[in-house]
Design a protein around this motif. Structure first.
Motif, PDB file in Angstrom:
ATOM      1  N   UNK A   1     -31.606   2.874  -2.196  1.00  0.00           N
ATOM      2  CA  UNK A   1     -32.702   2.287  -2.960  1.00  0.00           C
ATOM      3  C   UNK A   1     -33.986   2.266  -2.140  1.00  0.00           C
ATOM      4  N   UNK A   2     -33.874   1.815  -0.905  1.00  0.00           N
ATOM      5  CA  UNK A   2     -35.072   1.685  -0.076  1.00  0.00           C
ATOM      6  C   UNK A   2     -35.611   3.033   0.386  1.00  0.00           C
ATOM      7  N   UNK A   3     -34.745   4.017   0.537  1.00  0.00           N
ATOM      8  CA  UNK A   3     -35.245   5.361   0.840  1.00  0.00           C
ATOM      9  C   UNK A   3     -36.081   5.858  -0.333  1.00  0.00           C
ATOM     10  N   UNK A   4     -35.544   5.684  -1.542  1.00  0.00           N
ATOM     11  CA  UNK A   4     -36.273   6.116  -2.737  1.00  0.00           C
ATOM     12  C   UNK A   4     -37.578   5.376  -2.930  1.00  0.00           C
ATOM     13  N   UNK A   5     -37.535   4.055  -2.776  1.00  0.00           N
ATOM     14  CA  UNK A   5     -38.751   3.273  -2.996  1.00  0.00           C
ATOM     15  C   UNK A   5     -39.791   3.523  -1.904  1.00  0.00           C
ATOM     16  N   UNK A   6     -39.312   3.798  -0.679  1.00  0.00           N
ATOM     17  CA  UNK A   6     -40.258   4.107   0.396  1.00  0.00           C
ATOM     18  C   UNK A   6     -41.020   5.394   0.097  1.00  0.00           C
ATOM     19  N   UNK A   7     -40.284   6.404  -0.363  1.00  0.00           N
ATOM     20  CA  UNK A   7     -40.930   7.677  -0.706  1.00  0.00           C
ATOM     21  C   UNK A   7     -41.913   7.481  -1.847  1.00  0.00           C
ATOM     22  N   UNK A   8     -41.483   6.748  -2.878  1.00  0.00           N
ATOM     23  CA  UNK A   8     -42.351   6.499  -4.032  1.00  0.00           C
ATOM     24  C   UNK A   8     -43.602   5.738  -3.612  1.00  0.00           C
ATOM     25  N   UNK A   9     -43.403   4.700  -2.797  1.00  0.00           N
ATOM     26  CA  UNK A   9     -44.553   3.900  -2.363  1.00  0.00           C
ATOM     27  C   UNK A   9     -45.537   4.698  -1.534  1.00  0.00           C
ATOM     28  N   UNK A  10     -45.026   5.632  -0.725  1.00  0.00           N
ATOM     29  CA  UNK A  10     -45.890   6.387   0.181  1.00  0.00           C
ATOM     30  C   UNK A  10     -46.621   7.538  -0.497  1.00  0.00           C
ATOM     31  N   UNK A  11     -45.949   8.193  -1.453  1.00  0.00           N
ATOM     32  CA  UNK A  11     -46.538   9.440  -1.979  1.00  0.00           C
ATOM     33  C   UNK A  11     -47.094   9.338  -3.393  1.00  0.00           C
ATOM     34  N   UNK A  12     -46.880   8.215  -4.071  1.00  0.00           N
ATOM     35  CA  UNK A  12     -47.323   8.136  -5.472  1.00  0.00           C
ATOM     36  C   UNK A  12     -48.819   8.359  -5.632  1.00  0.00           C
ATOM     37  N   UNK A  13     -49.631   7.633  -4.896  1.00  0.00           N
ATOM     38  CA  UNK A  13     -51.083   7.773  -5.051  1.00  0.00           C
ATOM     39  C   UNK A  13     -51.574   9.172  -4.659  1.00  0.00           C
ATOM     40  N   UNK A  14     -51.114   9.740  -3.539  1.00  0.00           N
ATOM     41  CA  UNK A  14     -51.514  11.121  -3.239  1.00  0.00           C
ATOM     42  C   UNK A  14     -51.054  12.121  -4.300  1.00  0.00           C
ATOM     43  N   UNK A  15     -49.836  11.939  -4.833  1.00  0.00           N
ATOM     44  CA  UNK A  15     -49.341  12.846  -5.861  1.00  0.00           C
ATOM     45  C   UNK A  15     -50.139  12.713  -7.146  1.00  0.00           C
TER      46      UNK A  15
ATOM     47  N   UNK B   1     -58.850  -1.693   3.391  1.00  0.00           N
ATOM     48  CA  UNK B   1     -58.346  -0.484   4.029  1.00  0.00           C
ATOM     49  C   UNK B   1     -57.498   0.302   3.007  1.00  0.00           C
ATOM     50  N   UNK B   2     -58.179   0.900   2.061  1.00  0.00           N
ATOM     51  CA  UNK B   2     -57.464   1.682   1.049  1.00  0.00           C
ATOM     52  C   UNK B   2     -56.766   2.885   1.668  1.00  0.00           C
ATOM     53  N   UNK B   3     -57.239   3.328   2.821  1.00  0.00           N
ATOM     54  CA  UNK B   3     -56.617   4.477   3.479  1.00  0.00           C
ATOM     55  C   UNK B   3     -55.231   4.141   4.023  1.00  0.00           C
ATOM     56  N   UNK B   4     -54.885   2.858   4.067  1.00  0.00           N
ATOM     57  CA  UNK B   4     -53.608   2.420   4.608  1.00  0.00           C
ATOM     58  C   UNK B   4     -52.584   2.100   3.518  1.00  0.00           C
ATOM     59  N   UNK B   5     -52.957   2.216   2.243  1.00  0.00           N
ATOM     60  CA  UNK B   5     -52.057   1.806   1.159  1.00  0.00           C
ATOM     61  C   UNK B   5     -50.758   2.609   1.170  1.00  0.00           C
ATOM     62  N   UNK B   6     -50.864   3.940   1.272  1.00  0.00           N
ATOM     63  CA  UNK B   6     -49.669   4.778   1.265  1.00  0.00           C
ATOM     64  C   UNK B   6     -48.738   4.457   2.419  1.00  0.00           C
ATOM     65  N   UNK B   7     -49.303   4.320   3.619  1.00  0.00           N
ATOM     66  CA  UNK B   7     -48.496   4.004   4.792  1.00  0.00           C
ATOM     67  C   UNK B   7     -47.864   2.625   4.662  1.00  0.00           C
ATOM     68  N   UNK B   8     -48.660   1.669   4.194  1.00  0.00           N
ATOM     69  CA  UNK B   8     -48.176   0.294   4.056  1.00  0.00           C
ATOM     70  C   UNK B   8     -47.005   0.234   3.075  1.00  0.00           C
ATOM     71  N   UNK B   9     -47.171   0.837   1.905  1.00  0.00           N
ATOM     72  CA  UNK B   9     -46.094   0.830   0.915  1.00  0.00           C
ATOM     73  C   UNK B   9     -44.884   1.641   1.376  1.00  0.00           C
ATOM     74  N   UNK B  10     -45.150   2.684   2.137  1.00  0.00           N
ATOM     75  CA  UNK B  10     -44.055   3.513   2.634  1.00  0.00           C
ATOM     76  C   UNK B  10     -43.181   2.803   3.654  1.00  0.00           C
ATOM     77  N   UNK B  11     -43.685   1.710   4.221  1.00  0.00           N
ATOM     78  CA  UNK B  11     -42.908   0.970   5.217  1.00  0.00           C
ATOM     79  C   UNK B  11     -41.715   0.243   4.613  1.00  0.00           C
ATOM     80  N   UNK B  12     -41.558   0.319   3.294  1.00  0.00           N
ATOM     81  CA  UNK B  12     -40.360  -0.237   2.676  1.00  0.00           C
ATOM     82  C   UNK B  12     -39.116   0.426   3.265  1.00  0.00           C
ATOM     83  N   UNK B  13     -39.296   1.597   3.867  1.00  0.00           N
ATOM     84  CA  UNK B  13     -38.166   2.319   4.465  1.00  0.00           C
ATOM     85  C   UNK B  13     -37.488   1.496   5.556  1.00  0.00           C
ATOM     86  N   UNK B  14     -38.240   0.614   6.226  1.00  0.00           N
ATOM     87  CA  UNK B  14     -37.627  -0.165   7.314  1.00  0.00           C
ATOM     88  C   UNK B  14     -36.640  -1.187   6.764  1.00  0.00           C
TER      89      UNK B  14
END
Length: 477
Positions: free
Chosen positions: A156-170, A273-286
């Motif tokens: 679950x967290x692998x999936x949500x980390x990917x979604x959180x990190x790449x959704x806005x760029x995608x 820091x909108x430039x940090x949103x993808x990284x911040x959301x992607x940290x769900x992986x931890x």
């Protein structure tokens, strides 16, 4: 079961929750933001919509649980629901971000959004309630159940980390500058993945332990099953550990939804820091670290204590994040969210194990076997949490005077965002830890009772033939 079969089962079991949480993460992180900034809908309307839909479908998980308990098919009780509801969930995921303008008719657009979101929520329960309900049927081994729950949360967290990190760029890439179009295309992709994951789980999972004891054995032991909804709920209310855990799970989902929904606002307007949103959301992986720690922690601590330690640790992590605001130091922001996210990984993993504990407690102590109803806790909690969290998020933002068109928010609006993202989760997580002091279920005693019951069953099956039975056999010759 071979090691390959064990890992295959863990993988496909985890795939079910990964599928559901792909859209859950998008809804939690971005739907409020999408509705208010992309479609221009007022936060008050969106918050009210979230609450009203939760009132409509808050207890549909109980209904699905009842249906699961009374389902008899060649595929088992829970497994068919992955097919029956997984595919529609993927389709509704696509429609959730497909919002026609209706020629500029705002009333039609709001009606469309309301109907699609309501249907999505109802179907989401149908696809996700069996995920917890099927766990006791996959294995009777307490340690393997913990492993399955951990595998579930890892995937679950692998999936949500990917979604959180790449959704806005995608969304930006797919839309080519058209944010609304980008979200529509991205939702189509996510919806297709959801359908594939649920279908794969349906094909590969087996309810090995679905009928571990026969109906005759249950009757002999005084165990009741196939009860009416009213009887099932009465039995659930008598299960005090389940009642306490249910209340805690509702509050847990409430603060987690609030935190997810306001994370984008916190990064955008408070830290700026909108430039940090993808990284911040992607940290769900931890959170995977927390997931993987549960099998080890549960060997040295009671399940309740694992949950309580996790919640207190989460509160500490949350309180660390604002410390870097005055200096603009991001170390506190990221250190705090890493601590909080790891803690939540452990909290969610152990909560599903605790639900399985209450199911076994109901069967052994209360003589009631209704795993579907009892396992509906996560879905009821998720729905109520989403509704309460969405309602509070929307109205706290409105109270603070949030303006979607403003690039810089007022001090009151920023305070409202901070309250939602930091302090409401801190207060509720500590409240849950306090409530769990009244949770007295001892999983070691439950496991011992399970082993004793199984030993009695085996002994009964291999019991020596009696003199009367021998005489009857001789007479038949």
């Amino acid at each position: 079961m071979s090691k390959w079969q064990l890992w295959k089962q863990r993988g496909f079991y985890g795939a079910t929750d990964m599928a559901g949480n792909l859209i859950w993460q998008i809804v939690g992180l971005y739907l409020l933001f999408y509705y208010t900034t992309v479609l221009g809908i007022s936060p008050a309307f969106v918050g009210t919509l979230f609450l009203v839909v939760r009132v409509i479908d808050a207890f549909d998980g109980v209904v699905y649980g009842y249906l699961i308990d009374h389902t008899h098919s060649k595929y088992g009780k829970s497994r068919p629901y992955f097919l029956w509801f997984g595919v529609p969930l993927g389709l509704l995921t696509m429609l959730l971000f497909f919002n026609p303008s209706f020629g500029g008719n705002r009333a039609f657009q709001l009606a469309w959004i309301s109907v699609v979101y309501t249907l999505f929520s109802l179907v989401y329960s149908g696809a996700n309630t069996p995920i917890t309900a099927i766990l006791p049927s996959l294995t009777s081994d307490p340690d393997e159940r913990t492993n399955l729950a951990s595998a579930r949360m890892v995937m679950t967290n692998i999936g949500t980390a990917v979604i959180g990190a790449i959704s806005l760029p995608m969304v930006a890439k797919l839309g080519g500058g058209n944010t609304k179009l980008g979200w529509t295309i991205w939702a189509v992709i996510i919806g297709a993945v959801i359908m594939l994951l649920f279908f794969g789980a349906f094909l590969n999972l087996r309810e090995h332990n679905a009928v571990e004891t026969t109906q005759q054995t249950d009757d002999a032991n005084g165990i009741k099953s196939h009860l009416s909804v009213g009887e099932s709920l009465k039995g659930a209310v008598k299960n005090k550990p389940w009642v306490i855990l249910s209340l805690g799970f509702i509050l847990l989902q409430t603060f987690w939804v609030i935190r997810m929904q306001t994370a984008v606002y916190y990064l955008t307007y408070v830290y700026r820091r909108t430039d940090m949103i993808g990284l911040f959301n992607g940290l769900i992986i931890v959170a995977v670290i927390g997931n993987l720690s549960v099998p080890f922690l549960s060997k040295v601590m009671k399940h309740r204590n694992v949950m309580m330690v996790s919640l207190v640790t989460f509160a500490i992590g949350e309180a660390i994040m604002p410390l870097g605001l005055s200096s603009g130091n991001l170390v506190f922001l990221f250190a705090g969210t890493v601590i909080a996210t790891i803690a939540m990984g452990a909290a969610f993993s152990i909560s599903f194990v605790m639900i399985a504990d209450t199911v076994e407690y109901s069967r052994l102590a209360l003589k009631i076997d209704e795993p579907g109803i009892l396992s509906s806790v996560p879905m009821v909690g998720a729905k109520l949490g989403m509704g309460l969290g969405g309602f509070l998020s929307g109205w706290i933002l409105s109270w603070g005077g949030f303006q979607a068109t403003a690039k810089v928010q007022s001090a009151t609006a920023n305070a409202a965002i901070s309250i939602s993202f930091i302090w409401v989760p801190v207060i509720l997580s500590l409240a849950i830890a306090g409530i769990l002091l009244f949770y007295k279920l001892d999983e070691d005693q439950v496991a011992a009772s399970m082993k004793a019951a199984k030993a009695e069953q085996v002994a009964a099956e291999v019991a020596p033939v009696t003199d009367d039975e021998e005489l009857n056999s001789d007479e038949g010759l």
